[in-house]
Design a protein around this motif. Structure first.
Motif, short mmCIF file in Angstrom:
data_model
loop_
_atom_site.label_atom_id
_atom_site.label_comp_id
_atom_site.label_asym_id
_atom_site.label_seq_id
_atom_site.Cartn_x
_atom_site.Cartn_y
_atom_site.Cartn_z
N GLN A 65 0.84 -1.20 0.00
CA GLN A 65 0.00 0.00 0.00
C GLN A 65 0.87 1.25 0.00
OE1 GLN A 65 -3.52 0.18 -0.26
NE2 GLN A 65 -2.84 2.27 -0.73
N GLN A 66 1.97 1.21 0.76
CA GLN A 66 2.91 2.33 0.75
C GLN A 66 3.49 2.54 -0.65
OE1 GLN A 66 5.94 1.67 3.74
NE2 GLN A 66 4.82 2.89 5.22
N LEU A 67 3.84 1.43 -1.29
CA LEU A 67 4.38 1.52 -2.65
C LEU A 67 3.36 2.12 -3.61
CD1 LEU A 67 6.81 0.77 -4.48
CD2 LEU A 67 5.70 -1.42 -4.89
N ALA A 68 2.10 1.68 -3.47
CA ALA A 68 1.03 2.22 -4.33
C ALA A 68 0.83 3.70 -4.08
CB ALA A 68 -0.26 1.44 -4.09
N ASP A 69 0.87 4.11 -2.81
CA ASP A 69 0.70 5.53 -2.47
C ASP A 69 1.84 6.37 -3.04
OD1 ASP A 69 -1.60 4.89 -1.10
OD2 ASP A 69 -0.65 4.91 0.88
N LEU A 70 3.07 5.85 -2.96
CA LEU A 70 4.21 6.58 -3.49
C LEU A 70 4.12 6.71 -5.01
CD1 LEU A 70 6.94 7.96 -3.07
CD2 LEU A 70 8.03 5.71 -3.18
N ALA A 71 3.75 5.61 -5.67
CA ALA A 71 3.60 5.64 -7.13
C ALA A 71 2.54 6.66 -7.54
CB ALA A 71 3.24 4.26 -7.65
N ASP A 72 1.45 6.69 -6.78
CA ASP A 72 0.37 7.64 -7.08
C ASP A 72 0.85 9.08 -6.87
OD1 ASP A 72 -2.48 8.16 -7.68
OD2 ASP A 72 -2.52 8.91 -5.63
N ASN A 73 1.62 9.28 -5.81
CA ASN A 73 2.16 10.60 -5.50
C ASN A 73 3.07 11.10 -6.62
OD1 ASN A 73 4.13 12.57 -4.45
ND2 ASN A 73 3.24 12.18 -2.45
N LEU A 74 3.95 10.23 -7.10
CA LEU A 74 4.92 10.62 -8.12
C LEU A 74 4.28 10.79 -9.50
CD1 LEU A 74 7.86 8.23 -7.16
CD2 LEU A 74 7.67 10.67 -6.64
N SER A 75 3.18 10.10 -9.74
CA SER A 75 2.56 10.14 -11.06
C SER A 75 2.02 11.53 -11.41
CB SER A 75 1.43 9.11 -11.16
OG SER A 75 0.37 9.44 -10.28
N PHE A 76 1.83 12.38 -10.39
CA PHE A 76 1.34 13.73 -10.64
C PHE A 76 2.47 14.73 -10.88
CE2 PHE A 76 -2.18 11.76 -8.27
CZ PHE A 76 -3.24 12.08 -9.11
N ASP A 77 3.71 14.25 -10.84
CA ASP A 77 4.87 15.13 -11.02
C ASP A 77 5.18 15.24 -12.51
OD1 ASP A 77 7.41 16.37 -11.07
OD2 ASP A 77 7.82 15.65 -9.05
N SER A 78 5.01 16.43 -13.08
CA SER A 78 5.20 16.62 -14.52
C SER A 78 6.65 16.47 -14.95
CB SER A 78 4.69 18.00 -14.93
OG SER A 78 5.39 19.03 -14.24
N SER A 79 7.61 16.56 -14.00
CA SER A 79 9.02 16.42 -14.37
C SER A 79 9.43 14.96 -14.56
CB SER A 79 9.91 17.06 -13.29
OG SER A 79 9.77 16.38 -12.04
N ILE A 80 8.57 14.02 -14.14
CA ILE A 80 8.84 12.60 -14.30
C ILE A 80 8.11 12.09 -15.54
CG2 ILE A 80 8.68 10.32 -13.24
CD1 ILE A 80 8.72 11.68 -10.52
N HIS A 81 8.86 11.55 -16.48
CA HIS A 81 8.27 11.10 -17.74
C HIS A 81 7.30 9.95 -17.52
CE1 HIS A 81 8.28 8.84 -21.62
NE2 HIS A 81 8.14 10.04 -22.10
N SER A 82 7.67 8.99 -16.69
CA SER A 82 6.78 7.87 -16.39
C SER A 82 7.19 7.22 -15.08
CB SER A 82 6.80 6.83 -17.51
OG SER A 82 8.08 6.22 -17.61
N VAL A 83 6.22 6.57 -14.44
CA VAL A 83 6.46 5.81 -13.20
C VAL A 83 6.02 4.38 -13.46
CG1 VAL A 83 5.87 5.54 -10.76
CG2 VAL A 83 6.08 7.84 -11.75
N THR A 84 6.91 3.43 -13.19
CA THR A 84 6.60 2.01 -13.35
C THR A 84 6.89 1.28 -12.04
OG1 THR A 84 8.81 1.60 -14.26
CG2 THR A 84 7.03 1.97 -15.84
N VAL A 85 6.39 0.05 -11.93
CA VAL A 85 6.58 -0.79 -10.74
C VAL A 85 7.05 -2.16 -11.19
CG1 VAL A 85 5.45 -1.89 -8.77
CG2 VAL A 85 4.84 0.46 -9.40
N ASP A 86 8.01 -2.74 -10.45
CA ASP A 86 8.50 -4.09 -10.74
C ASP A 86 8.62 -4.84 -9.41
OD1 ASP A 86 9.76 -6.41 -11.48
OD2 ASP A 86 11.32 -5.46 -12.66
N LEU A 87 7.69 -5.75 -9.15
CA LEU A 87 7.67 -6.46 -7.86
C LEU A 87 8.62 -7.64 -7.79
CD1 LEU A 87 3.88 -6.41 -6.88
CD2 LEU A 87 5.72 -4.84 -6.23
N SER A 88 9.23 -8.02 -8.91
CA SER A 88 10.17 -9.15 -8.86
C SER A 88 11.62 -8.70 -8.77
CB SER A 88 9.99 -10.02 -10.11
OG SER A 88 10.39 -9.31 -11.28
N GLU A 89 11.87 -7.40 -8.89
CA GLU A 89 13.25 -6.90 -8.88
C GLU A 89 13.84 -6.97 -7.48
OE1 GLU A 89 16.59 -6.22 -9.83
OE2 GLU A 89 15.32 -5.80 -11.57
N GLN A 90 15.09 -7.48 -7.40
CA GLN A 90 15.75 -7.53 -6.10
C GLN A 90 17.26 -7.61 -6.18
OE1 GLN A 90 15.46 -11.09 -3.80
NE2 GLN A 90 15.26 -12.40 -5.58
#
Length: 380
Positions: A242-267
């Motif tokens: 949920q924290q990850l989802a909230d952060l992604a949502d927060n960043l998605s409104f930032d016009s300086s960021i071209h895109s926001v993606t998530v990868d749950l298998s990366e480690q």
């Protein structure tokens, strides 16, 4: 003419001639100054430390790709840093222990690796980064990510994207799973390879579904979180997601960021991080430009979030920085007069021999020469 033996350098080490050196140093300074402008104080830790202590602040063993040398003064083994984050963590928990939290620090310096590979051909790397220590707030993660994007954009990068991940997620799920060591190892291998076919066929049905889903859980935040809705996950994992989802949502409104993606298998690229992590990508470069994330300082148990960037990969993306025009001046010119011309945007070099000023200016590829108080420009 053959190259003399003393001009040869070890693999992964190189000279930076003026054009590249100018771009390297000014890019690092631009990024660091963006940190300082946002309240991050610069610190300069040493290049070497005692071997046992270099990674102690993160509770990690010394990486294999570390140069070691015997200290003649103490007869103890020293290690050359290959990452500055552990040193910042050490400073935060010792010399700056009493400083108000959250503590904001930034740094710039060379690191050294003992090995090279296709993704990291340079052994000596100029690293710049920042660390925010002592805040558990999700706003701290957002601050560091936004600052990283801003600093890289200030340096000239375009089309900057952010990929969020949770490297601790697979470890948490495996810890609570009733699986044997071989099955766990096979799952880790599948995650590294990002290959669902590499998952062991002996997994129970629920585990097979879980890891199949996580291995395919990458892309836009909406698609990833929709894909994992049906999974039955422990409450702590759900809270972290949920924290990850909230952060992604927060960043998605930032016009300086071209895109926001998530990868749950990366480690695999995050060794000491234990919370939300991120990689930064930019237009024109296939690999990651920078990475960062949340981690715990071992001695103080403080949480921190930071990011670092190696300047070398950026050099292939950025336009050259043209030097200021050069003005040849006579040796008799006063220091105050030189400074006056420098304030006007000239670099000044002194004429040291008896040849005519105009001839010397052409020889040294100056753009102009000083004739009394008149600037005579060289015409090509």
């Amino acid at each position: 003419m053959s190259t003399p033996s003393y001009a040869l350098l070890p693999v992964g080490l190189r000279d930076y001639l003026p054009d590249e050196a100018r771009l390297r140093t000014r890019t690092a300074r631009t990024i660091r100054m963006a940190f300082e402008a946002n309240g991050y104080d610069v610190v300069i830790p040493p290049l070497l430390e005692f071997e046992p202590g270099l990674y102690a602040s993160l509770g990690q063993p010394l990486p294999d790709a570390t140069f070691r040398v015997t200290d003649r003064a103490s007869t103890q083994m020293l290690a050359v840093r290959n990452d500055m984050t552990p040193q910042i963590a050490r400073l935060a928990t010792t010399r700056l222990q009493a400083a108000p939290r959250p503590l904001r620090l930034c740094y710039q310096g060379d690191i050294l690796r003992s090995t090279v590979d296709a993704m990291q051909p340079d052994r000596q790397v100029l690293q710049v980064g920042c660390e925010l220590v002592g805040s558990t707030s999700l706003a701290a993660d957002a601050e560091v990510i936004r600052l990283a994007v801003h600093a890289l954009a200030t340096a000239g990068l375009e089309g900057i994207s952010v990929d969020l991940c949770l490297p601790s997620l697979p470890r948490s799920l495996l810890k609570d799973a009733a699986l044997n060591p071989d099955q766990c190892q096979a799952i880790i291998h599948a995650l590294h390879m990002k290959d669902t076919a590499a998952l062991p066929k002996t997994l129970p049905a629920d585990q097979q579904k879980l890891w199949q889903t996580l291995l395919q859980a990458f892309g836009t935040p909406d698609s990833v979180f929709s894909a994992i809705k049906a999974l039955v996950l422990p409450a702590p994992v759900l809270a972290l997601l949920q924290q990850l989802a909230d952060l992604a949502d927060n960043l998605s409104f930032d016009s300086s960021i071209h895109s926001v993606t998530v990868d749950l298998s990366e480690q695999q690229r995050f060794s000491y991080q234990d919370g939300i992590c991120f990689s930064i990508f930019a237009k024109g470069y296939r690999g990651e430009i920078a990475r960062g994330g949340r981690y715990t300082i071992a001695e103080s148990h403080e949480t921190a979030v930071g990011f670092s960037v190696a300047i070398e990969p950026l050099l292939r993306l950025l336009n050259p920085i043209l030097p200021l025009p050069v003005l040849l001046v006579p040796a008799s010119l006063s220091l105050a007069a030189r400074q006056s011309y420098q304030e006007q945007g000239w670099r000044t070099i002194t004429h040291l021999d008896t040849s005519p000023l105009e001839t010397a200016a052409e020889k040294h590829q100056c753009q102009a020469w000083l004739d009394g108080t008149t600037i005579r420009k060289i015409t090509v």
